[in-house]
Design a protein around this motif. Structure first.
Motif, PDB file in Angstrom:
ATOM      1  N   LEU A  23     -21.633  -1.467  24.144  1.00  0.00           N
ATOM      2  CA  LEU A  23     -21.566  -2.596  23.040  1.00  0.00           C
ATOM      3  C   LEU A  23     -22.248  -2.334  21.891  1.00  0.00           C
ATOM      4  CD1 LEU A  23     -24.195  -5.041  25.248  1.00  0.00           C
ATOM      5  CD2 LEU A  23     -21.153  -5.098  25.281  1.00  0.00           C
ATOM      6  N   SER A  24     -21.738  -2.727  21.094  1.00  0.00           N
ATOM      7  CA  SER A  24     -22.195  -2.315  19.687  1.00  0.00           C
ATOM      8  C   SER A  24     -22.939  -3.460  18.225  1.00  0.00           C
ATOM      9  CB  SER A  24     -21.520  -1.982  18.940  1.00  0.00           C
ATOM     10  OG  SER A  24     -20.214  -2.872  18.921  1.00  0.00           O
ATOM     11  N   ASN A  25     -23.202  -3.665  17.196  1.00  0.00           N
ATOM     12  CA  ASN A  25     -23.812  -4.574  17.175  1.00  0.00           C
ATOM     13  C   ASN A  25     -22.882  -4.650  15.369  1.00  0.00           C
ATOM     14  OD1 ASN A  25     -24.365  -2.105  15.163  1.00  0.00           O
ATOM     15  ND2 ASN A  25     -26.809  -3.011  14.849  1.00  0.00           N
ATOM     16  N   ALA A  26     -23.457  -5.666  14.848  1.00  0.00           N
ATOM     17  CA  ALA A  26     -22.109  -5.528  14.312  1.00  0.00           C
ATOM     18  C   ALA A  26     -21.877  -4.285  12.714  1.00  0.00           C
ATOM     19  CB  ALA A  26     -22.489  -7.296  12.542  1.00  0.00           C
ATOM     20  N   ALA A  27     -22.804  -3.982  12.845  1.00  0.00           N
ATOM     21  CA  ALA A  27     -22.912  -1.939  12.086  1.00  0.00           C
ATOM     22  C   ALA A  27     -21.550  -1.678  12.676  1.00  0.00           C
ATOM     23  CB  ALA A  27     -24.239  -1.876  11.783  1.00  0.00           C
ATOM     24  N   GLY A  28     -21.523  -1.328  13.776  1.00  0.00           N
ATOM     25  CA  GLY A  28     -21.305  -0.630  14.994  1.00  0.00           C
ATOM     26  C   GLY A  28     -22.026  -0.050  15.161  1.00  0.00           C
ATOM     27  N   GLU A  29     -22.806   0.283  15.691  1.00  0.00           N
ATOM     28  CA  GLU A  29     -24.185   0.923  17.029  1.00  0.00           C
ATOM     29  C   GLU A  29     -23.791   0.234  17.454  1.00  0.00           C
ATOM     30  OE1 GLU A  29     -27.416  -0.355  13.577  1.00  0.00           O
ATOM     31  OE2 GLU A  29     -27.393   1.747  13.059  1.00  0.00           O
ATOM     32  N   PRO A  30     -24.503   1.822  18.285  1.00  0.00           N
ATOM     33  CA  PRO A  30     -23.967   1.289  20.031  1.00  0.00           C
ATOM     34  C   PRO A  30     -25.964   0.473  20.760  1.00  0.00           C
ATOM     35  CG  PRO A  30     -25.038   4.096  19.318  1.00  0.00           C
ATOM     36  CD  PRO A  30     -23.736   2.991  18.161  1.00  0.00           C
ATOM     37  N   THR A  31     -25.558  -0.432  21.492  1.00  0.00           N
ATOM     38  CA  THR A  31     -26.327  -0.836  22.143  1.00  0.00           C
ATOM     39  C   THR A  31     -26.403  -0.830  23.436  1.00  0.00           C
ATOM     40  OG1 THR A  31     -24.991  -3.251  21.490  1.00  0.00           O
ATOM     41  CG2 THR A  31     -26.581  -2.187  19.370  1.00  0.00           C
ATOM     42  N   GLY A  32     -25.837  -0.525  23.705  1.00  0.00           N
ATOM     43  CA  GLY A  32     -25.493  -1.107  25.067  1.00  0.00           C
ATOM     44  C   GLY A  32     -26.570  -0.650  26.258  1.00  0.00           C
ATOM     45  N   ALA A  33     -26.768   0.416  26.283  1.00  0.00           N
ATOM     46  CA  ALA A  33     -27.969   1.167  26.830  1.00  0.00           C
ATOM     47  C   ALA A  33     -29.720   1.280  26.329  1.00  0.00           C
ATOM     48  CB  ALA A  33     -28.410   2.989  26.462  1.00  0.00           C
ATOM     49  N   LEU A  34     -29.515   0.280  25.083  1.00  0.00           N
ATOM     50  CA  LEU A  34     -30.138  -0.491  24.217  1.00  0.00           C
ATOM     51  C   LEU A  34     -31.018  -2.031  24.560  1.00  0.00           C
ATOM     52  CD1 LEU A  34     -32.526   0.142  21.880  1.00  0.00           C
ATOM     53  CD2 LEU A  34     -31.318  -0.554  20.310  1.00  0.00           C
ATOM     54  N   PHE A  35     -29.921  -2.393  25.060  1.00  0.00           N
ATOM     55  CA  PHE A  35     -29.770  -3.746  25.497  1.00  0.00           C
ATOM     56  C   PHE A  35     -30.514  -4.159  26.753  1.00  0.00           C
ATOM     57  CE2 PHE A  35     -28.214  -7.366  27.997  1.00  0.00           C
ATOM     58  CZ  PHE A  35     -27.899  -8.548  27.112  1.00  0.00           C
ATOM     59  N   GLY A  36     -30.037  -3.064  27.615  1.00  0.00           N
ATOM     60  CA  GLY A  36     -30.615  -2.709  28.787  1.00  0.00           C
ATOM     61  C   GLY A  36     -32.003  -3.097  29.576  1.00  0.00           C
ATOM     62  N   VAL A  37     -32.506  -1.958  28.427  1.00  0.00           N
ATOM     63  CA  VAL A  37     -33.809  -1.433  28.502  1.00  0.00           C
ATOM     64  C   VAL A  37     -35.180  -2.167  27.953  1.00  0.00           C
ATOM     65  CG1 VAL A  37     -35.763   0.226  27.484  1.00  0.00           C
ATOM     66  CG2 VAL A  37     -33.274   1.157  28.235  1.00  0.00           C
ATOM     67  N   VAL A  38     -33.844  -3.026  26.796  1.00  0.00           N
ATOM     68  CA  VAL A  38     -34.952  -4.781  27.013  1.00  0.00           C
ATOM     69  C   VAL A  38     -35.066  -5.210  27.419  1.00  0.00           C
ATOM     70  CG1 VAL A  38     -34.831  -6.193  24.398  1.00  0.00           C
ATOM     71  CG2 VAL A  38     -34.403  -3.288  23.575  1.00  0.00           C
ATOM     72  N   ASN A  39     -33.724  -5.659  28.053  1.00  0.00           N
ATOM     73  CA  ASN A  39     -34.536  -7.237  28.726  1.00  0.00           C
ATOM     74  C   ASN A  39     -35.106  -5.985  29.915  1.00  0.00           C
ATOM     75  OD1 ASN A  39     -32.361  -8.027  27.498  1.00  0.00           O
ATOM     76  ND2 ASN A  39     -30.436  -7.774  28.525  1.00  0.00           N
ATOM     77  N   MET A  40     -35.289  -5.056  30.655  1.00  0.00           N
ATOM     78  CA  MET A  40     -35.390  -5.104  31.474  1.00  0.00           C
ATOM     79  C   MET A  40     -37.496  -4.820  30.975  1.00  0.00           C
ATOM     80  SD  MET A  40     -37.766  -1.990  31.991  1.00  0.00           S
ATOM     81  CE  MET A  40     -37.415  -0.410  31.107  1.00  0.00           C
ATOM     82  N   LEU A  41     -37.695  -4.233  29.311  1.00  0.00           N
ATOM     83  CA  LEU A  41     -39.179  -4.866  29.072  1.00  0.00           C
ATOM     84  C   LEU A  41     -39.551  -6.019  29.440  1.00  0.00           C
ATOM     85  CD1 LEU A  41     -38.255  -2.332  26.115  1.00  0.00           C
ATOM     86  CD2 LEU A  41     -40.412  -1.297  28.397  1.00  0.00           C
ATOM     87  N   ARG A  42     -38.675  -6.807  28.413  1.00  0.00           N
ATOM     88  CA  ARG A  42     -38.960  -7.952  28.256  1.00  0.00           C
ATOM     89  C   ARG A  42     -38.920  -8.999  30.216  1.00  0.00           C
ATOM     90  NH1 ARG A  42     -33.805 -10.604  26.780  1.00  0.00           N
ATOM     91  NH2 ARG A  42     -34.772 -12.780  26.649  1.00  0.00           N
ATOM     92  N   ALA A  43     -38.242  -8.151  31.214  1.00  0.00           N
ATOM     93  CA  ALA A  43     -38.844  -8.924  32.238  1.00  0.00           C
ATOM     94  C   ALA A  43     -39.734  -9.052  32.364  1.00  0.00           C
ATOM     95  CB  ALA A  43     -37.976  -8.230  33.057  1.00  0.00           C
ATOM     96  N   THR A  44     -40.163  -7.014  32.296  1.00  0.00           N
ATOM     97  CA  THR A  44     -41.990  -6.678  32.660  1.00  0.00           C
ATOM     98  C   THR A  44     -42.906  -7.191  32.349  1.00  0.00           C
ATOM     99  OG1 THR A  44     -40.221  -5.200  32.932  1.00  0.00           O
ATOM    100  CG2 THR A  44     -43.194  -4.306  32.698  1.00  0.00           C
ATOM    101  N   LEU A  45     -42.712  -7.071  30.930  1.00  0.00           N
ATOM    102  CA  LEU A  45     -44.153  -8.146  30.094  1.00  0.00           C
ATOM    103  C   LEU A  45     -44.533  -9.395  30.581  1.00  0.00           C
ATOM    104  CD1 LEU A  45     -43.255  -6.774  26.732  1.00  0.00           C
ATOM    105  CD2 LEU A  45     -44.982  -5.946  28.800  1.00  0.00           C
ATOM    106  N   LYS A  46     -43.034 -10.068  30.785  1.00  0.00           N
ATOM    107  CA  LYS A  46     -43.358 -11.404  31.962  1.00  0.00           C
ATOM    108  C   LYS A  46     -44.244 -11.783  32.498  1.00  0.00           C
ATOM    109  CE  LYS A  46     -38.950 -13.909  29.945  1.00  0.00           C
ATOM    110  NZ  LYS A  46     -37.667 -13.809  30.177  1.00  0.00           N
ATOM    111  N   GLU A  47     -44.114 -10.785  33.420  1.00  0.00           N
ATOM    112  CA  GLU A  47     -44.934 -10.237  34.621  1.00  0.00           C
ATOM    113  C   GLU A  47     -46.894 -10.185  34.005  1.00  0.00           C
ATOM    114  OE1 GLU A  47     -42.364 -11.254  37.163  1.00  0.00           O
ATOM    115  OE2 GLU A  47     -44.078 -11.036  37.674  1.00  0.00           O
ATOM    116  N   LYS A  48     -47.262 -10.045  32.790  1.00  0.00           N
ATOM    117  CA  LYS A  48     -48.244 -10.011  32.121  1.00  0.00           C
ATOM    118  C   LYS A  48     -49.066  -9.211  32.930  1.00  0.00           C
ATOM    119  CE  LYS A  48     -48.091 -14.845  30.786  1.00  0.00           C
ATOM    120  NZ  LYS A  48     -48.196 -14.726  29.890  1.00  0.00           N
ATOM    121  N   PRO A  49     -48.570  -8.024  32.606  1.00  0.00           N
ATOM    122  CA  PRO A  49     -49.371  -6.681  33.308  1.00  0.00           C
ATOM    123  C   PRO A  49     -50.513  -6.517  32.303  1.00  0.00           C
ATOM    124  CG  PRO A  49     -47.343  -5.600  31.709  1.00  0.00           C
ATOM    125  CD  PRO A  49     -47.821  -7.175  31.829  1.00  0.00           C
ATOM    126  N   ASP A  50     -51.909  -5.599  32.682  1.00  0.00           N
ATOM    127  CA  ASP A  50     -52.979  -5.601  31.649  1.00  0.00           C
ATOM    128  C   ASP A  50     -52.587  -4.010  31.014  1.00  0.00           C
ATOM    129  OD1 ASP A  50     -55.147  -7.592  32.896  1.00  0.00           O
ATOM    130  OD2 ASP A  50     -53.896  -7.222  34.501  1.00  0.00           O
TER     131      ASP A  50
END
Length: 922
Positions: A23-50
């Motif tokens: 994947l890439s953004n409008a400026a052509g910067e690669p985002t595939g790995a970033l997208f996967g990690v961000v989704n993982m982080l969001r899922a983790t934070l929804k569990e409200k860890p301390d």
């Protein structure tokens, strides 16, 4: 129960890169790995860890590379498309309020393993967020694995068995047999998961499999026998370390408040629309610029948590970025000198090319005379194409009259560092009047961290530019001398500006509390130049002596390993808690008298001491651990820390570290050199006096007990100290109804345990454990003690009541310690706060007294610096280096000033020793 989530960042980044489309953004910067990690982080934070940490590999080699040169040798370099996503990933993680951990010399796995076991032992529910099978070796009660990208969960030994066919404690041997192609660890040829699991089911562990190799038939038997020489190394390579020395513990990793505007900017840039939707849209460019993540804070205080005094309301006029100037001409330098001359006070800061103040080279100086403005004068930016800068000598000559004028007020943030740097460049700073780090620390040592970023956010509502914004991060981070002058100018001038703004916000709060202002003005600020001198003086080290000690320690460690192997009947890793558990409790059948919070047998020092009388092996392991710690922390490390310019070791003292006001030290940490063992005392022999000089050590005698006598006003304790008798013997005589001369050694030992134990809030249960008696007898001792010293009991209760009513307790000199858990619902936290309420007035008063003594002694030394110098402060002890024929004069003066540092109801007594090395003098 509080939750700790440890995210395997390195693993997720690679897995997301290979699993997701390019994947890439409008400026052509690669985002595939970033997208996967961000989704993982969001899922983790929804569990409200301390508590959360995002752990990644540090650049450079690790200890595994030293063990096996071909380790990971077949790994290709990181693809450019992936490398381009690393920095954005770090930016997003920081903006989410998550700490990023990188520890040189070990892998992310080892950092996670250490934190996981420490967290579980501390009663936290630990989740390791990873897709790496190696972590299955860590699964146990309190530690689970969750692959946040797939949702799979491994939360028990049974789950590990279902997934791999082996128990969690067999995973290391399972991996050693199969090898790891990714890490280039060759296993047994033709041995896959099923064969490895089958062997371990039959022979239990790797040692059993190796022992049975001779009888194995067929090709697989031949393969196993061929692999035997490398299997022990395989096991070491695939074992996740759980004993890494870390600066942060599990409870230092609390999830911080998110920087929402920064997240909006980042999510908008990379096209993460769902994540943006959760935040409520894209921030305006100006707002995004205002919301850069704030992480600067080198050499600042480390206290966390607490409420304390409320931060002031931010002045809207000071909420924006300042008007900053970069000075590159003679004319503008003269103009700024004139502004400084006309100002009643000014803030200053230095920029350098290193964190070590004793070696750093000056790159520039920043100044501020009024809020919202500032200047940066670069003198050492040396990147290709850097604009011409004023010579450092010219700039320092212009500023010297101002910086050296004791009548002109200067302000700084952790200014001791800048004082060192300027001194080494020929400028002796005088008139250092205020330090915002110390203003914050005295106001409330536990309210916040005391670095500039934390203070600016708390007291000004301002998010500062961080060092990584201008210099980069990780392996790509550049020296400040390589930072572009335009970027450097804003960053550096902001430092001086924010320092000035903070002082204007904090000074009125101190002025409103005269007792605290007095602590600040009479103890902390006068101590800054004193500590700077002690650090600059340094201490001579006998490196040859330390090398001899290292060799001796290594030989004894090897002997201990061999003895442990003989006692266990087999070889095992003495540094592995899991292997220790197996040997001690499963194979030798020793009782597990100490358990972890999750009920597992503990192998910590307390646990080993508890069973040391039942078998020789625990004592051998304790001996091995003690030797290993001394070697790695001191005998190997100290020679490497000798400054090549001075030939001495220079520690750094921290005023804003311990909440009670105690000084701490680092690089090296001199507070933790053991003195109760011969090996620990031997290390002090390597701290030596140069030819023609001797060392003198002056130590307060039983200072905290004397403070207890003063604060409690107990007649019995006061009488013992006034008469100069052995206070522990006197206590024993009182408690056990004996004459002084009839007190036995065991009775004195019990009295000493009571004296010190009660002072630190020890319960009858703790006293029983300490003395090896039953709880009822210990309770009788405590009751007898309080019947003889009733004022001590009354003092303790007064402190508990004061803490509950006011939220803080005070030292004799008015320093406050806020107790944030005094009303906690958790009984353990509340009890801990009550113990602190009893001890803090004594420990804090002792800290204040020795600081006052240091200031007084340093004032007298001003006229004798060629003859003597203060070189160390450790706990209640000051160490000096002096000419042989000046020692007697020095001794009389130092003892007098230390004894006179406070007026107590009992005398302050100073024990003094003199010698050619610290051990002789101590």
């Amino acid at each position: 129960m509080s939750r700790l989530v440890l995210i395997d960042g390195s693993s997720y980044l690679y897995r997301a890169f290979h699993a997701l489309p390019p994947l890439s953004n409008a400026a052509g910067e690669p985002t595939g790995a970033l997208f996967g990690v961000v989704n993982m982080l969001r899922a983790t934070l929804k569990e409200k860890p301390d508590y959360v940490a995002f752990v990644v590999d540090a650049p450079g080699k690790t200890f595994r590379d030293d063990l096996y040169a071909e380790y990971k040798a077949n790994r290709p370099p990181m693809p450019d498309e992936l490398r381009a996503q690393v920095q954005p990933m770090c930016d997003i993680v920081h903006a989410l309020g998550i700490d990023i951990l990188r520890v040189p010399g070990v892998e992310a796995d080892d950092v996670i393993g250490t934190l996981a076991l420490a967290g579980a032992a501390d009663g936290l529910e630990v989740t390791i967020s990873t897709g790496d099978k190696d972590f299955a070796q860590l699964v146990r009660p309190g530690v689970i694995l969750v692959n946040t990208m797939t949702g799979s969960r491994t939360d028990s030994d049974a789950a590990v068995m279902d997934k791999f066919g082996v128990r969690a404690d067999q995973i290391v041997d399972y991996l050693a047999l199969m090898g790891d192609a990714v890490d280039n660890v060759p296993g047994v040829d033709k041995c896959g998961p099923k064969t490895a699991a089958k062997w371990l089911a039959e022979y239990n562990d790797l040692d059993g499999v190796m022992a049975a190799a001779a009888a194995m038939k067929g090709k697989i038997g031949e393969s196993l026998r061929a692999a035997l020489p490398r299997l022990p190394l395989n096991r070491e390579l695939v074992t996740i370390r759980t004993d890494v020395a870390l600066e942060q513990g599990p409870r230092d990793l609390r999830l911080r408040e998110q920087h929402v505007d920064s997240l909006r900017e980042l999510y908008g840039r990379y096209g993460f629309t769902q994540a943006l939707r959760e935040l409520g849209g894209i921030a305006a460019p100006a707002a995004a610029d205002e919301a850069k993540v704030s992480l600067r804070g080198t050499a600042a205080g480390f206290a966390r948590g607490g409420d304390g005094p409320a931060p002031p309301v931010t002045d809207p006029a000071m909420a924006g970025k300042g008007e900053y100037e970069t000075v590159l001409s003679d004319e503008r330098l003269r103009a700024w000198v004139e502004r400084l001359q006309a100002a009643p006070e000014f803030a200053f800061d230095t920029e350098t090319d290193a964190l070590d103040a004793m070696r750093a080279r000056l790159v520039g100086v920043s100044l501020a005379v009024e809020p919202g403005t500032g200047a940066y004068i670069p003198v050492g930016h040396d990147y290709p194409g850097a604009p011409a800068q004023l010579p450092a000598a010219q700039v320092l000559d212009a500023l010297r009259p101002l910086l050296e004028d004791a009548g002109r007020r200067k302000l700084g943030q952790h200014g001791k560092y800048d004082i060192h740097v300027l001194r080494r460049h020929g400028v002796e700073v005088r008139g250092y009047a205020d330090d915002t780090m110390l203003e914050s620390f005295v106001l409330n040592s536990t309210a916040t961290r005391h670095d500039m970023d934390s203070l600016a956010q708390r007291y000004l509502g301002y998010t500062t530019t961080k060092f990584e914004d201008v210099a980069g991060k990780g392996a790509k981070q550049i020296s400040f001398s390589q930072v572009g002058i335009d970027e450097a100018g804003h960053y550096a001038a902001e430092d001086a500006d924010i320092t000035l703004r903070l002082h204007r916000a904090l000074a009125p709060q101190l002025a409103a509390q005269p007792a605290l202002e007095k602590v600040y003005r009479e103890i902390e600020m006068p101590l800054v130049p004193v500590l700077a001198r002690i650090e600059a003086n340094g201490v001579c080290i006998d490196s040859a002596e330390l090398r001899r000690q290292s060799a001796d320690l290594s030989a004894r460690m090897l002997a201990a390993q061999q003895k442990a192997t003989a006692l266990a009947g087999r070889s095992f890793n003495l540094d592995s808690p899991k292997q220790l558990q197996a040997v001690l409790f499963d194979e030798l059948g020793l009782p597990a008298l100490v358990k972890t919070p999750k009920g597992q047998p503990s192998t910590n020092e307390e646990a080993l001491e508890a069973i040391a009388e039942q078998h020789e092996l625990p004592r051998v392991i304790l001996e091995y651990r003690g030797l290993a710690k001394l070697r790695s922390t001191y005998t190997d490390k100290l020679p490497e820390m000798v400054n090549p310019d001075t030939g001495r070791v220079h520690t750094s003292y921290h005023q804003a570290g311990a909440a009670t006001g105690r000084l701490s030290s680092s690089d090296p940490n001199l507070q933790n050199i053991p003195i109760r063992t011969d090996d620990g005392r031997r290390i002090r022999k390597a701290f030596v006096a140069p030819p023609g000089r001797r060392l003198m050590a002056c130590d307060y005698s039983q200072i905290e007990l004397r403070i207890m006598a003063h604060l409690s006003e107990d007649p019995g304790l006061i009488r013992a100290f006034e008469q100069g008798v052995d206070v522990h013997r006197a206590t024993a005589a009182e408690v056990f109804g004996r004459k002084l001369e009839d007190v036995s050694a065991n009775e004195r030992r019990a009295a000493k345990a009571i004296n010190f134990g009660l002072m630190y809030g020890m319960s009858a249960f703790g006293l029983a454990k300490n003395l090896g008696i039953d709880r009822g007898q210990a309770q009788d001792y405590v009751a007898l003690y309080f019947s003889r010293y009733p004022a001590v009991r009354d003092f303790m209760e007064r402190m508990r009541v004061q803490a509950r009513e006011q939220g803080y307790v005070e030292t004799l000199f008015g320093r406050r310690l806020y107790l944030n858990d005094i009303h906690a619902r958790n009984q353990g936290q509340r009890a801990g706060a009550e113990r602190a309420a009893i001890n803090a007035p004594m420990q804090g008063t002792a800290a204040d007294i020795i600081k006052r003594a240091m200031v007084s002694v340093d004032d007298w030394l001003a006229g004798h610096r060629a003859r003597a110098q203060m070189i160390l402060q450790v706990h209640d002890e000051l160490v000096f280096e002096a000419d042989v024929d000046f020692i007697d004069t020095l001794r009389a003066e130092v003892e007098s000033r230390m004894a006179g540092a406070a007026r107590l109801r009992v005398p302050l007594v100073v024990d003094t020793g003199v010698g050619d090395n610290w051990d002789e003098a101590h």
